[in-house]
Enzyme design. Sequence first.
Site: not given
Length: 327
Positions: A115, A196, A199
């Site tokens: 992140k 994977k 969104k």
Amino acid sequence: MTKPIIVSGMQPTGNLHIGNYLGALKNWVDLQNSGQYQLYLFVADLHSLTLTMTPETRRENVRLLAAEYIAAGIDPAKTTVFVQSHVPEHSELAWIFNCVTPVSELERMTQFKDKAAREDKNINAGLLTYPILQAADILLYHGTLVPVGQDQVQHLELTRDIARWFNNKFGDYFPTIKPLLTKIPKVMSLLEPAKKMSKSKGAGHIIALADEPEIIINKLKKAVTASAGGGQAPGVENLLSLLQQFGATETHQKFIKAEQAGTIRYGDLKQELAAAIAHYFADFRQKRQDLLANPKKLEKILMAGAQQAGVVARATMSEVKKIVGIR
Ligand code: TRP
């Protein structure tokens, strides 16, 4: 006999997709309906403060996620469903855990490193201490079982360590937790089936639980089925696996046989799969819409959930405060 306690949550980041459903929510519903556990399921709105999102979007996403939990079968009469920030003890316990956790252990977390690399303009301290809040979420309710996806296992190991560090410092109090990993089919992106379903890549990559039937078929029509080289194409494998999850067994078998015989028609496979998914979530779509159209009802459910959770949370904090010497 008290039942083993399960705690889990998701961040409110918008409509859930079928990967989220098969990876977590369906499992929660099954655990709830087994009658063997007591569940605490929350909307992790405090965690979502680490992400860049407007206040309006956050507020909307919280409502949406709560509605989707319930529409998917989480029953507030059986499960304590609530919004994390409605129970302030989550933050309070997290602070105490901050003071027993070495910074070096947080810096090791793969998700933090990922992140931080992605959100390079917003590497806030919350992104680093996020797993501490997660530990508080779980241990506040003396949870021992935590159904999550593989990507959360490292955080749960840290939760176990935090309980241990606390216990070593102040005496045995928190239980040892266990991740509850079930066999979860890997759900891949429709457009990039090597990755994977997520969104973040765009709406065309996912099928949302709320997608209307015509949207589902349009997205599936564009799904990649081509094989990169020899062997089975990952896109086809993904569609077949989804048909196994959402369709009838005979239908799935029929396409598996056709695939082996080399007579499979991808257009037919996509039509069948679209129909199966649309049918599977028909009830979900209806319930979701009803809840979103009736904000008072949803609010009432969430307030009752926070009240139930609050009773346990306050009892834990009262003990913890005595244990650490601030009361
Ligand atoms: N970190 C989890 C996720 O991103 C969400 C979460 C927050 C959670 N607190 C939790 C999951 C406690 C399980 C238990 O998916």
